[in-house]
Enzyme design. Structure first.
Site, PDB file in Angstrom:
ATOM      1  CG  HIS A 141      16.244  -0.060 -33.151  1.00 31.63           C
ATOM      2  ND1 HIS A 141      16.070  -1.028 -34.116  1.00 31.63           N
ATOM      3  CD2 HIS A 141      16.905  -0.663 -32.126  1.00 31.63           C
ATOM      4  CE1 HIS A 141      16.631  -2.165 -33.700  1.00 31.63           C
ATOM      5  NE2 HIS A 141      17.131  -1.974 -32.492  1.00 31.63           N
ATOM      6  NE  ARG A 150       8.897  -5.345 -24.717  1.00 30.36           N
ATOM      7  CZ  ARG A 150      10.133  -5.067 -25.154  1.00 30.36           C
ATOM      8  NH1 ARG A 150      11.030  -6.024 -25.256  1.00 30.36           N
ATOM      9  NH2 ARG A 150      10.480  -3.849 -25.494  1.00 30.36           N
ATOM     10  CD  GLU A 207      21.416  -4.379 -33.966  1.00 27.18           C
ATOM     11  OE1 GLU A 207      22.391  -4.038 -33.253  1.00 27.18           O
ATOM     12  OE2 GLU A 207      20.364  -4.861 -33.492  1.00 27.18           O
ATOM     13  CD  GLU A 209      24.539  -0.392 -33.318  1.00 24.00           C
ATOM     14  OE1 GLU A 209      25.274   0.133 -32.450  1.00 24.00           O
ATOM     15  OE2 GLU A 209      23.974  -1.494 -33.170  1.00 24.00           O
ATOM     16  CG  ASP A 241      25.972  -4.628 -33.139  1.00 20.47           C
ATOM     17  OD1 ASP A 241      26.805  -5.551 -33.118  1.00 20.47           O
ATOM     18  OD2 ASP A 241      25.203  -4.371 -32.197  1.00 20.47           O
ATOM     19  CE1 TYR A 252      14.770  -9.625 -24.757  1.00 15.48           C
ATOM     20  CE2 TYR A 252      14.127 -11.605 -25.942  1.00 15.48           C
ATOM     21  CZ  TYR A 252      13.796 -10.419 -25.324  1.00 15.48           C
ATOM     22  OH  TYR A 252      12.493 -10.020 -25.259  1.00 15.48           O
ATOM     23  CE  LYS A 261      22.017  -7.581 -30.914  1.00 12.97           C
ATOM     24  NZ  LYS A 261      21.625  -6.617 -31.921  1.00 12.97           N
TER      25      LYS A 261
HETATM   26 MN    MN Z   1      23.597  -3.070 -31.778  1.00 10.91          MN
END
Ligand code: MN
Length: 423
Positions: A141, A150, A207, A209, A241, A252, A261
């Site tokens: 991830h 990036r 997300e 998780e 999430d 961020y 989030k």
């Molecule tokens: Mn998360």
């Protein structure tokens, strides 16, 4: 560890449907109520929930260990506060009572006071969550996101393989499976040449998780080592999430995740104990470069937990969009907890620590739509002929998790959430 409760040959006198997530080898804990009555601690067994408060009332539990308040309660926190030894003893006792090895409970004429069909119960948040931390521990991830946002050559930041990266989140917006959420609003900057705008997120994402719930920790100033970590982890739930990628991208820098989030994260309702998960331990990925001594560990600390994600458009069918596995995690729970407490930061009973998005090596094992649709360049095709880059209003996401070994299947039930339009 040889617990009688984990014996693959142990059978319950109750009929357990084939493939049930809740055979006698699981016995997850939750909070339930019947017909608007008080909330109580329950244990899932097949299609039923065992009322543990009733077990206590009829004298089946050790009075030297437990009080009524541990079972007649709005959350599992008081029970979890008792620590590992007593919680293990409780699960072993329940396993024995539900097994074919005794008819103490089976022979009762008022069995329906103890056992109620789960679909006739209301289920609630299992834990009153104290502090919540979200890790970022799946290498695949982190690489995928680093590659998209990036330079692919520097996808992992320099710290990533030296420490389990994490941030502190909000427990106030962690909600139970079944509770709908509204599309959140926030600030984004869709066009770098224009000023930012405010409105509903256009990039609502999941997300995939898992999260663990802690036992009591140590006083402030003391650390929990990797070898001690298992004494401080009670159990696990599934954790979705929710993320607003357009808000995340704009906000961020430099301090990390914030409003993208903390509008909602959804958890499954039954907490599967670490004792139940013990037979499914497995080796983690090789860690290279070598970690610092406080992050070294011995033995198998990862878990083989199959993870599935389904997307259901309004009026449509479930589409299986992801199959991943918890075992892909680069950093394990023992390392996460050791790192979290290495500076003396205390944890408390009922804290929640999420894994971070769990992606595997294959394209269909990516744990977010951001990765599955690769930044919108490869939309996900659904069976109704539509496609998704991110979620639409009225979509429903369901996550499932299960372990399989030696003919035993244990599962986590599901975490299901529907997206409603922005308010
Ligand atoms: Mn998360």
């Amino acid at each position: 560890m040889e617990l009688a409760s984990n014996n693959p040959n142990r059978k319950s006198w109750l009929d357990i449907p084939e493939g049930s997530d809740f055979p006698i080898q699981n016995l997850p804990f939750g909070i339930l109520s019947k017909d608007g009555g008080p909330k109580k601690v329950g244990v899932a067994i097949g299609e039923y929930a065992l009322d543990v408060a009733a077990l206590y009332d009829y004298g089946y539990l050790d009075l030297n260990m437990f009080e009524r308040k541990h079972f007649q309660n709005d959350s599992l926190n008081d029970l979890i506060s008792l620590g590992k030894e007593k919680n293990r003893a409780l699960r072993e006792r329940i396993s024995h009572l539900l097994s074919t090895e005794t008819d103490e409970l089976k022979s009762r004429t008022n069995r329906d006071e103890f056992l109620v069909k789960i679909d006739r119960l209301d289920m609630h948040m299992p834990v009153q969550i104290g502090d919540y931390t979200d890790f970022y521990s799946s290498e695949e991830h982190a690489r995928n996101v680093g590659t998209m946002f990036r330079d692919p050559a520097k996808a992992l930041l320099p710290n990533w393989k030296h420490l389990p990266v994490a941030y502190h989140g909000r427990s106030s917006s962690i909600i139970p499976s079944g509770q709908d959420i509204h599309r959140p609003k926030g600030q984004t900057r869709p066009n770098d040449q224009e000023p930012p705008v405010f409105g509903p997120t256009q990039r609502l994402d999941i997300e995939l998780e898992m999260a663990f719930i802690t036992y009591p920790g140590k006083p402030i100033g003391q650390s929990i080592s990797t070898s001690e970590a298992e004494d401080h982890i009670y159990g696990m739930v599934m954790f979705n999430d929710w993320s607003a990628r357009d808000m995340q991208k704009w906000e961020y820098v430099p301090l990390g995740p914030f409003l993208a989030k903390n509008f909602a994260s959804s958890i499954s309702l039954w907490v599967v104990t670490m004792d139940a998960l013990d037979p499914f331990k497995t080796q983690g990925p090789n860690q290279d470069p070598k970690v610092l001594p406080y992050l070294e560990y011995e033995g198998e600390k990862n878990y083989d937990i199959n993870l599935d994600v389904f997307l259901k458009p309004e009026g449509g069918d479930d589409n299986h969009i992801c199959r991943s596995n918890y075992k892909y995690m680069y950093w394990n729970m023992a390392q996460q907890l050791a790192h979290h407490t290495c500076n003396g930061c205390p944890i408390n009973a009922g804290d929640m620590m999420a894994s971070g998005t769990i992606s595997g090596p294959d394209e269909n094992s990516f744990g977010s739509m951001l990765e599955l649709a690769w930044m919108g360049t490869k939309p996900i095709q659904l069976s109704d002929g539509t496609e998704r880059k991110f979620l639409k209003d009225h979509d429903t996401i369901t996550m499932k998790a299960h372990c399989e070994k030696d003919g035993v299947h244990i599962g986590f039930g599901e975490v299901t959430t529907k997206i409603l339009p922005a308010i």
